[in-house]
Scaffold this motif. Structure first.
Motif, PDB file in Angstrom:
ATOM      1  N   PRO A  37      85.729  35.442  27.317  1.00  0.00           N
ATOM      2  CA  PRO A  37      85.356  34.843  26.029  1.00  0.00           C
ATOM      3  C   PRO A  37      83.916  34.301  26.034  1.00  0.00           C
ATOM      4  O   PRO A  37      83.205  34.460  27.000  1.00  0.00           O
ATOM      5  N   LEU A  38      83.545  33.636  24.929  1.00  0.00           N
ATOM      6  CA  LEU A  38      82.228  33.025  24.820  1.00  0.00           C
ATOM      7  C   LEU A  38      82.380  31.518  24.672  1.00  0.00           C
ATOM      8  O   LEU A  38      83.357  31.051  24.085  1.00  0.00           O
ATOM      9  N   ALA A  39      81.420  30.763  25.225  1.00  0.00           N
ATOM     10  CA  ALA A  39      81.380  29.320  24.982  1.00  0.00           C
ATOM     11  C   ALA A  39      80.246  29.056  24.012  1.00  0.00           C
ATOM     12  O   ALA A  39      79.095  29.384  24.283  1.00  0.00           O
ATOM     13  N   THR A  83      78.049  26.490  21.530  1.00  0.00           N
ATOM     14  CA  THR A  83      77.693  25.093  21.287  1.00  0.00           C
ATOM     15  C   THR A  83      77.533  24.895  19.783  1.00  0.00           C
ATOM     16  O   THR A  83      76.829  25.650  19.127  1.00  0.00           O
ATOM     17  N   THR A 119      81.224  21.922  22.755  1.00  0.00           N
ATOM     18  CA  THR A 119      81.256  23.289  23.265  1.00  0.00           C
ATOM     19  C   THR A 119      82.641  23.836  22.968  1.00  0.00           C
ATOM     20  O   THR A 119      83.647  23.189  23.254  1.00  0.00           O
ATOM     21  N   VAL A 120      82.694  25.008  22.347  1.00  0.00           N
ATOM     22  CA  VAL A 120      83.970  25.589  21.949  1.00  0.00           C
ATOM     23  C   VAL A 120      84.070  26.993  22.541  1.00  0.00           C
ATOM     24  O   VAL A 120      83.141  27.787  22.435  1.00  0.00           O
ATOM     25  N   ALA A 121      85.219  27.267  23.190  1.00  0.00           N
ATOM     26  CA  ALA A 121      85.465  28.604  23.703  1.00  0.00           C
ATOM     27  C   ALA A 121      86.137  29.423  22.614  1.00  0.00           C
ATOM     28  O   ALA A 121      87.028  28.935  21.930  1.00  0.00           O
ATOM     29  N   LEU A 122      85.675  30.651  22.421  1.00  0.00           N
ATOM     30  CA  LEU A 122      86.362  31.551  21.513  1.00  0.00           C
ATOM     31  C   LEU A 122      86.193  32.973  22.033  1.00  0.00           C
ATOM     32  O   LEU A 122      85.397  33.221  22.931  1.00  0.00           O
ATOM     33  N   ARG A 123      86.979  33.887  21.476  1.00  0.00           N
ATOM     34  CA  ARG A 123      86.931  35.254  21.997  1.00  0.00           C
ATOM     35  C   ARG A 123      85.893  36.070  21.254  1.00  0.00           C
ATOM     36  O   ARG A 123      85.470  35.721  20.160  1.00  0.00           O
ATOM     37  N   HIS A 154      77.664  30.029  27.240  1.00  0.00           N
ATOM     38  CA  HIS A 154      78.110  30.787  28.407  1.00  0.00           C
ATOM     39  C   HIS A 154      78.915  31.986  27.943  1.00  0.00           C
ATOM     40  O   HIS A 154      79.471  31.985  26.859  1.00  0.00           O
ATOM     41  N   ARG A 155      78.989  32.972  28.838  1.00  0.00           N
ATOM     42  CA  ARG A 155      79.850  34.118  28.577  1.00  0.00           C
ATOM     43  C   ARG A 155      80.820  34.267  29.726  1.00  0.00           C
ATOM     44  O   ARG A 155      80.548  33.868  30.845  1.00  0.00           O
ATOM     45  N   GLY A 156      81.973  34.883  29.423  1.00  0.00           N
ATOM     46  CA  GLY A 156      82.997  35.064  30.442  1.00  0.00           C
ATOM     47  C   GLY A 156      82.540  36.020  31.529  1.00  0.00           C
ATOM     48  O   GLY A 156      81.480  36.638  31.445  1.00  0.00           O
TER      49      GLY A 156
END
Lengths: 613, 86
Positions: free
Chosen positions: B61-63, B65, B70-74, B52-54
């Motif tokens: 940010p981006l999600a 996999t 699933t990890v969110a990061l900028r 996913h994207r913000g």
């Protein structure tokens, strides 16, 4: 082998560690902070099958022993026996999320390498099966060289087997010693072990991905978030009101009871007017705190909180914070106290401190009585544009001023006192789960108790001091007690200081008891203007007339601007002290907020004068 | 949509497409951020995809996999990672 006394639970965040801890120890838990840091220490009692009780400590979730946050630092130090004043655990329980086996095995391997007696709890096997994942615990145990017990904490499955395994682990060394490795090697080993232990693997987290497609959708996601927040706020404002009124009535009744039971004396007045009404004015926040935390804990336990942070991160990043600050700041519109308490979910210490420091700028519900009285008294009720009235516009402007100031202050703090490397935003989005009522209740009880006990002691002291200031020295014949008191003298001095920003002595006097809580300014102004303090509405109406008659418009506007900033709420100060572990930051908060209040009230006063209002 | 793999960084990867992290420029990340990413299994060699994207400006940010997580990061983190066909 020495006797088993203390066992620690360790594991990755989102391994279901807290649910397992609750299931193993029940509701009787001891919550405190580790000395010197604001990391929560949770401990409880676990009964071994022999009936022997041992201490079980729930360590903060960690991705590795090479720590990247204060939480992980505590976990590492306690496991290694390096935490001052904390005995090293005799055995460890490593909690693994069965449906995320490979990732969680990396930390498990690092812990097992330490050579301490260790048991692995393969948790949430039911969710793994839902995802089409079947794991062989025996294969895992032979590869890891430590006992592996399948558990479902929320259904209490595998708990007695786990207790049995802990009792036995305390009596022997791990069978297989693993050589100390580095992260890339551990990752390879974890991959190989997971491959060998997973019997079958079909569809991958379908439900999880489906929910995310909706909840993280670029347009639907934020809509759902705001709809949910709307419900939360309705519940906090409307739902808490009857309970708060009930508590209020209870406090009043208790005061009357004491007043009736004791002969008139200073001690009686201290009890009723000082302690009971002072502490009572803080206890009325409890319903709001409980309702708000019910939603916050449910959002955390279900996995939605991380999604809310994801959706709001970009917006918060523009003022140097991250998505995790969003919920605490939003909560502060209801009340800064639960807002500040909710900052515990922010991993980065500087982000967390910044969020705590700006939280009081969000217009909390206690400012409404002050705004309502003064706006009704001095702002004419006329339409500006269609249905938009001038009074409503002023109220909106006060809220907006609070939000804009919070953003500016956060930016300034982030580049000065809380300066640091970009805090970034790296966060696991956990699997969705149904929150369990018992875990929510335990969490709620802990929050309520922390608020009542820790904040209570400081609030009690401040209440007594305020009462003493207002009642000593005693007034002579024909002299008003307020004028004769220390508070009256302080008001005389304060009046000189606040005169340049348009405040009169009456206002200066009302600011002193309002240190307890902002809305007290209303009742103390009412007392000063000798209005019959009957029920609240008539007090406000009559007070309004007095204000309209005695204050100029610039003075009233300056008074409103003052309360956008003034940190006049001892509960907030007390909670800030607790959450930052010392007096440095609450004092900083007091100084900068009073400074802003003074400057903005002054600007408002002089601008209004210059405009000829 | 098929990605062009020359100098492709993670932030440019289309949603849903899997890639392998070829290299990470750790120097643009704060030391703790790098440590945390590695602890989450986001490192050279890892197979990742953008889930996913913000919402707001810059799709930040981006999600991501990675494995079953699933990890969110900028986006700044994702910019530092070169990816190649998995």
């Amino acid at each position: 082998m020495s006797q088993l006394r203390k066992v620690a639970l360790v594991g990755n965040p989102n391994a279901g560690k807290s649910a397992l801890f609750n299931a193993l120890t029940g509701a009787r838990q001891k919550i405190a902070n580790y000395p010197g840091v604001t990391v929560e220490r949770k401990a409880g009692r676990l009964l071994l099958p022999s009936g022997q009780p041992i201490e079980l400590v729930d360590l903060p979730g960690s991705y590795g022993l090479d720590s990247t946050s204060p939480d992980e630092e505590v976990t590492r130090k306690v496991i290694m026996g390096e935490f001052p004043g904390e005995q090293a655990p005799d055995a460890l329980i490593v909690v693994l999320d069965a449906s995320n086996l490979e990732q969680h095995l990396v930390f498990a391997l690092e812990v097992i390498e330490l050579g301490k007696p260790t048991v692995v709890a393969l948790n949430m096997v039911d969710l793994a099966e839902r995802d089409g994942l079947v794991i062989d615990p025996a294969a895992l145990a032979s590869e890891l060289g430590v006992p592996v017990i399948s558990t479902v904490a929320v259904r209490r499955r595998g708990l007695s087997e786990l207790a049995e395994a802990i009792a036995q682990a305390g009596a022997r060394e791990p069978e297989k010693r693993h050589p100390h490795g580095f992260l890339p090697e551990r990752r390879l080993t974890a991959h190989a072990i997971a491959d060998g232990a997973i019997l079958s693997e079909t569809a991958r987290h379908r439900l999880h991905a489906k929910l995310d497609r909706v909840l993280l959708h670029p347009w639907i996601g934020p809509l759902i978030l705001f709809a949910l927040l709307f419900v939360v706020f309705q519940a906090v404002f409307a739902g808490a009101a009857p309970f708060a009124d009930g508590l209020d009535a209870g406090v009043a009744a208790l005061g009357d009871l004491v007043r009736g039971a004791l002969p008139p004396s200073l001690i009686r007045d201290l009890l009723t007017d000082g302690i009971i009404s002072g502490v009572g004015s803080v206890v009325v926040f409890l319903p709001q705190i409980i309702i708000l935390f019910f939603f916050i804990l449910a959002m955390e336990a279900s996995g939605y909180m991380a999604r809310a942070a994801f959706l709001m991160d970009r917006m918060m990043a523009s003022v140097g914070l991250s998505g995790r600050s969003f919920i605490p700041l939003l909560s502060s519109f209801a009340c800064a106290i639960p807002g500040i308490m909710a900052t515990r979910s922010i991993a980065d210490p500087k982000d967390r401190l910044t969020t705590i420091l700006v939280a009081p700028l969000m217009t909390c519900s206690a400012r409404l009585p002050v705004y309502a009285v003064v706006i009704a008294a001095v702002i004419p009720q006329r339409a500006v544009l269609g249905p938009v009235g001038l009074q409503g516009l002023v109220l909106f402007a006060l809220y907006a001023l609070g939000v804009v100031s919070a953003m500016v202050v956060a930016l300034v703090l982030r580049s000065t006192v809380t300066k640091g490397a970009a805090s970034g935003f790296i966060m696991e989005l956990p699997k969705y789960q149904m929150p369990r009522l018992k875990d929510l209740m335990i969490g709620l009880w802990q929050r309520a108790w922390i608020f009542l006990r820790r904040a209570g002691t400081i609030i009690f002291m401040v209440t007594v001091v305020l009462w003493l200031l207002l009642n000593f020295p005693r007034a002579g014949q024909g002299e008003s007690q307020v004028d004769a008191s220390f508070a009256g003298k302080i008001a005389n001095g304060l009046a000189v200081v606040v005169e340049p920003i348009g405040f009169n002595r009456d206002i200066a006097l009302s600011l002193i008891p309002a240190m307890a809580a902002r809305e007290v300014a209303v009742s103390s102004l009412a007392t000063t203007y000798a209005v019959d303090a009957g029920d609240d509405d008539s007090t406000q109406a009559a007070l309004g007339e007095q204000i309209a008659a005695r204050w100029t418009l610039p003075t009233a506007l300056a008074f409103l601007a003052w309360f956008v900033f003034a940190p006049q709420c001892m509960s907030t100060i007390a909670v800030t002290r607790r959450e930052t572990n010392g007096w440095k930051w609450p004092v900083f908060m007091l100084l900068y907020l009073f400074g802003l209040a003074y400057i903005f009230a002054g600007i408002t006063y002089w601008s209004a004068l210059a405009l000829g209002l | 949509m098929q990605a062009h793999w020359t100098n492709m960084t993670l932030d440019l990867l289309p949603v849903g497409q899997t890639a392998r992290i070829a290299a990470v420029d750790w120097s643009v990340l704060a030391p703790d951020e790098g440590k945390r990413l590695r602890a989450l299994g986001i490192d050279s060699g890892a197979k990742v995809s953008v889930a996913h994207r913000g919402v707001f400006a810059g799709a930040d940010p981006l999600a991501i996999t990675v494995g079953r997580m699933t990890v969110a990061l900028r986006r700044v983190h994702a910019c530092a990672m070169t990816v190649e066909a998995a």
